[in-house]
Design a protein around this motif. Structure first.
Motif, PDB file in Angstrom:
ATOM      1  N   GLY A  60       1.053  -1.034  -0.106  1.00 15.13           N
ATOM      2  CA  GLY A  60       0.214  -0.138  -0.126  1.00 15.13           C
ATOM      3  C   GLY A  60       0.862   1.269   0.058  1.00 15.13           C
ATOM      4  O   GLY A  60       2.038   1.187  -0.030  1.00 15.13           O
ATOM      5  N   GLY A  61       0.347   2.323   0.093  1.00 14.46           N
ATOM      6  CA  GLY A  61       1.028   3.604  -0.096  1.00 14.46           C
ATOM      7  C   GLY A  61       0.266   4.765  -0.093  1.00 14.46           C
ATOM      8  O   GLY A  61      -1.089   4.626  -0.451  1.00 14.46           O
ATOM      9  N   PRO A  62       0.532   5.945   0.432  1.00 14.47           N
ATOM     10  CA  PRO A  62      -0.357   7.085   0.541  1.00 14.47           C
ATOM     11  C   PRO A  62      -0.611   7.710  -0.796  1.00 14.47           C
ATOM     12  O   PRO A  62      -1.464   8.564  -0.858  1.00 14.47           O
ATOM     13  N   ALA A  63       0.089   7.650  -1.836  1.00 14.99           N
ATOM     14  CA  ALA A  63      -0.055   8.389  -3.243  1.00 14.99           C
ATOM     15  C   ALA A  63      -1.308   7.992  -3.785  1.00 14.99           C
ATOM     16  O   ALA A  63      -1.958   6.825  -3.543  1.00 14.99           O
ATOM     17  N   SER A  64      -1.710   8.486  -4.907  1.00 17.81           N
ATOM     18  CA  SER A  64      -2.853   7.949  -5.692  1.00 17.81           C
ATOM     19  C   SER A  64      -2.366   7.856  -7.169  1.00 17.81           C
ATOM     20  O   SER A  64      -1.786   8.866  -7.632  1.00 17.81           O
ATOM     21  N   CYS A  88      -4.042  -2.615  -1.790  1.00 12.81           N
ATOM     22  CA  CYS A  88      -4.499  -1.234  -1.685  1.00 12.81           C
ATOM     23  C   CYS A  88      -3.644  -0.519  -2.703  1.00 12.81           C
ATOM     24  O   CYS A  88      -4.181  -0.523  -3.851  1.00 12.81           O
ATOM     25  N   TYR A  89      -2.745   0.346  -2.633  1.00 15.59           N
ATOM     26  CA  TYR A  89      -2.187   1.031  -3.544  1.00 15.59           C
ATOM     27  C   TYR A  89      -1.743   0.280  -4.584  1.00 15.59           C
ATOM     28  O   TYR A  89      -1.493   0.350  -5.905  1.00 15.59           O
ATOM     29  N   GLN A  92      -4.442  -0.677  -6.966  1.00 15.74           N
ATOM     30  CA  GLN A  92      -4.717   0.433  -7.706  1.00 15.74           C
ATOM     31  C   GLN A  92      -3.708   0.453  -8.821  1.00 15.74           C
ATOM     32  O   GLN A  92      -4.118   0.770  -9.976  1.00 15.74           O
ATOM     33  N   SER A 137      -8.311   1.097   4.135  1.00 14.11           N
ATOM     34  CA  SER A 137      -7.817   2.336   4.567  1.00 14.11           C
ATOM     35  C   SER A 137      -7.630   3.133   3.122  1.00 14.11           C
ATOM     36  O   SER A 137      -6.452   3.075   2.741  1.00 14.11           O
ATOM     37  N   HIS A 138      -8.584   3.480   2.780  1.00 18.41           N
ATOM     38  CA  HIS A 138      -8.540   3.913   1.352  1.00 18.41           C
ATOM     39  C   HIS A 138      -9.576   5.264   0.813  1.00 18.41           C
ATOM     40  O   HIS A 138     -10.445   5.164   1.368  1.00 18.41           O
ATOM     41  N   ASN A 139      -8.941   5.906   0.131  1.00 19.68           N
ATOM     42  CA  ASN A 139      -9.959   6.926  -0.575  1.00 19.68           C
ATOM     43  C   ASN A 139     -10.369   6.958  -2.033  1.00 19.68           C
ATOM     44  O   ASN A 139     -11.193   7.370  -2.515  1.00 19.68           O
ATOM     45  N   ASP A 140      -9.303   6.057  -2.653  1.00 18.17           N
ATOM     46  CA  ASP A 140      -9.429   5.945  -4.166  1.00 18.17           C
ATOM     47  C   ASP A 140     -10.009   4.527  -4.397  1.00 18.17           C
ATOM     48  O   ASP A 140     -10.011   3.814  -3.734  1.00 18.17           O
ATOM     49  N   HIS A 174      -6.340  -4.773   3.731  1.00 14.64           N
ATOM     50  CA  HIS A 174      -4.851  -5.110   4.210  1.00 14.64           C
ATOM     51  C   HIS A 174      -5.036  -6.253   4.958  1.00 14.64           C
ATOM     52  O   HIS A 174      -5.169  -6.362   6.104  1.00 14.64           O
TER      53      HIS A 174
HETATM   54  N1  GLN Z   1      -3.921   6.445  -1.720  1.00 10.98           N
HETATM   55  C1  GLN Z   1      -4.486   5.198  -2.072  1.00 10.98           C
HETATM   56  C2  GLN Z   1      -6.060   5.428  -1.412  1.00 10.98           C
HETATM   57  O1  GLN Z   1      -6.470   6.460  -0.916  1.00 10.98           O
HETATM   58  C3  GLN Z   1      -3.979   3.922  -1.370  1.00 10.98           C
HETATM   59  C4  GLN Z   1      -4.196   3.999   0.322  1.00 10.98           C
HETATM   60  C5  GLN Z   1      -3.428   2.647   0.656  1.00 10.98           C
HETATM   61  O2  GLN Z   1      -2.559   1.933   0.071  1.00 10.98           O
HETATM   62  N2  GLN Z   1      -3.748   2.272   1.760  1.00 10.98           N
HETATM   63  O3  GLN Z   1      -6.731   4.765  -1.911  1.00 10.98           O
END
Ligand code: GLN
Length: 520
Positions: A60-64, A88-89, A92, A137-140, A174
């Motif tokens: 996962g990771g914070p970027a989009s 997650c990330y 995506q 834990s995601h927004n996208d 996760h």
């Molecule tokens: N940034 C991406 C989202 O918000 C992935 C978040 C994540 O990997 N936890 O969906």
């Protein structure tokens, strides 16, 4: 020639900066399968067999993924024929790179959700309950599937898992966190059913392999190691000593800033139990002299770090003259390695770190770092297996600059003595009450403040000491330990009654952040 860190079969985890990346690695290692966290994938190395990889996980990771300049992978990994799992990330990114669409969702999904498995036949979900709780834990979210992919699990608001039935799998949640009820089983399905890994990462075989490798690499040469008495350098010392015995020289520097009688204890213990070859360097006066009149914390840290390297270099020169050591051994462990290679870039320096670095040009060594692939708990298991006692294995961390930063303000021999006495009382009391193992770091700090007290009808004017004890998982954040009042009261009494120079004790109830664990 044999390499110390032999290339072995593994799962690679590409780190996109998730706070859970290390957890993924932990879960897999707990399954006795070797894995590594990497910032990127070298496709060529995998293709030509230099890296025997069984599967790849994208963290996962914070970027989009739809933004500019975000972390990514070489698209060629999808043609390697290796199983891939995106989390997650990572999910995506798989979608994005394979022609699907990822967009910002109207609402974030954070915390608990219910997973509903649609395709129980899929090897990723073998023997997984049809519904279970998971952690999101995601927004996208995915708004268009890439070609050839199908949905194999969902929640009531999003696509939870997809696959292309060609070895590529992806999860929106996760599985590595404990809140995902069947998470460990899902990872195990990936590791064993899909990647076909074997359980061959065992502590005993690790010790055997490393011992053999150290023997072969070192041959007739000599090895030097700076022994601090902490867990990592102790385990490294004993492991190397088992392999090459007297060809290893350990150097222990008494900076005068150690715990009460520490130097003496370490020396006696290792000589007696492990027959270690230890050179004891008494450098107390040098350190204390250099610290005279200095009260700024960073200045103190720098002086201590610098002086340590000076002493170390001088002593090494003496030894090198005699023995011509070719290798310098260090107790570097895996988190140190991950930290220095993370794609997130070097984290902000809050405090400068004390290390055996900065060796001059003419003191060239080859590094021997046998614990480089291990997490802290694995280092402890190795230590345990090698016969090190719990008192060493389960020691709380002790900062490189030692008591130099626990005497707040200017350091004097008298203040160090006072602090050593007080700290010894506190730590022994924790041990006697069975509390030492329940907290993660405990110590006393001596404040540069004198207050008025009364003892036997006499006015006293002495120092204040602060007791600090914290609970933490990773030392990045910490809360103060809720030690029993009775216990705290007894410790305070004991210190005030026995240590000349302290007449008041306070308990530090700040958390990290905003405070740090140490006071300086
Ligand atoms: N940034 C991406 C989202 O918000 C992935 C978040 C994540 O990997 N936890 O969906």
């Amino acid at each position: 020639m044999k390499k110390l860190n032999e290339k072995k079969e593994k799962i690679l985890i590409v780190d996109f900066g998730s706070q859970y990346t290390q957890l993924i690695a932990r879960r897999i290692r707990e399954m006795e399968v070797y894995c590594e966290i990497v910032p990127l994938i070298d496709v060529e190395k995998i293709k030509n067999g230099t890296e025997p990889v069984k599967g790849i996980i994208l963290s996962g990771g914070p970027a989009s993924v739809y933004e500019e300049n975000v972390p990514t992978v070489d698209k060629a990994i999808f043609d390697l024929g290796l199983p891939i799992l995106g989390i997650c990330y990572g999910m995506q990114l798989i979608t994005h790179l394979n022609g699907g669409k990822v967009e910002k969702a109207d609402s974030r999904e954070f915390g608990k959700a219910i997973l509903e498995v649609i395709n129980g036949e899929n090897p990723l979900f073998k023997e997984i309950k049809k519904t279970s709780s998971i952690w999101m834990s995601h927004n996208d979210h995915i708004t268009e599937l890439p070609e050839g992919f199908e949905i194999i699990a969902q929640t009531d608001s999003s696509i939870a898992a997809i696959t292309n039935n060609n070895g590529i799998y992806a999860l929106q949640f996760h599985p590595e966190v404990v809140h995902s009820e069947c998470g460990t089983e899902i990872i195990a399905n990936f590791v064993f059913n899909i990647c076909k890994c074997e359980r061959n990462w065992k502590i005993t075989s690790f010790i055997e392999e490393k011992t053999k490798a150290i023997k072969e690499i070192v041959g007739d040469e000599h090895v030097l190691l700076a022994l601090s008495g902490g867990v990592d350098s102790s385990v490294a010392a004993v492991l190397i000593n088992n392999a090459i015995g007297k060809q290893l020289t350990c150097m222990f520097v008494d900076t005068g800033l150690l715990r009460k009688d520490e130097g003496k204890k370490v020396l006696e213990y290792y000589k007696e139990h492990f027959n270690l070859n230890i050179v004891f360097v008494d450098a107390k006066d040098r350190f204390l002299n250099k610290l005279k009149g200095i009260d700024e914390p960073e200045a103190k840290r720098k002086i201590i770090g610098h002086e340590f390297i000076e002493v170390f270099n001088e002593e090494i020169r003496k030894l090198k003259g005699q023995e011509g050591a070719k290798f310098l051994a260090q107790g570097t462990i895996y988190p140190d390695v991950i930290e220095s290679q993370s794609i997130k870039g070097p984290s902000h320096t809050i405090k400068s770190h004390h290390n055996v670095g900065g060796l001059p040009e003419d003191l060239k060594f080859e590094l021997l770092e046998p614990l480089k692939e291990l997490f802290k708990d694995e280092v402890r298991k190795v230590g345990h297996e090698l016969g090190l006692p719990d008192t060493i294995i389960n020691r709380h961390p002790f900062p490189g600059p030692g008591l130099g930063i626990r005497v707040i303000g200017e350091v004097t021999p008298e203040k160090v003595r006072i602090l050593q006495e007080a700290d010894d009382i506190f730590i022994n009391a924790l041990m006697e009450e069975g509390l030492y193992g329940k907290v993660d770091q405990a110590f006393v700090t001596l404040l540069p403040v004198k207050t008025v007290g009364v003892m036997g009808d006499q006015r006293t004017y002495e120092y204040v000491a602060a007791i600090r004890s914290v609970n933490t998982i990773d030392f990045m954040t910490a809360t103060w330990s809720k030690l029993p009042y009775e216990f705290l009261g007894d410790v305070a009494n004991k210190i005030i009654n026995n240590v000349n120079g302290i007449n008041r004790i306070v308990y530090d109830i700040s958390s990290k952040p905003a405070a740090t664990i140490e006071w300086e």
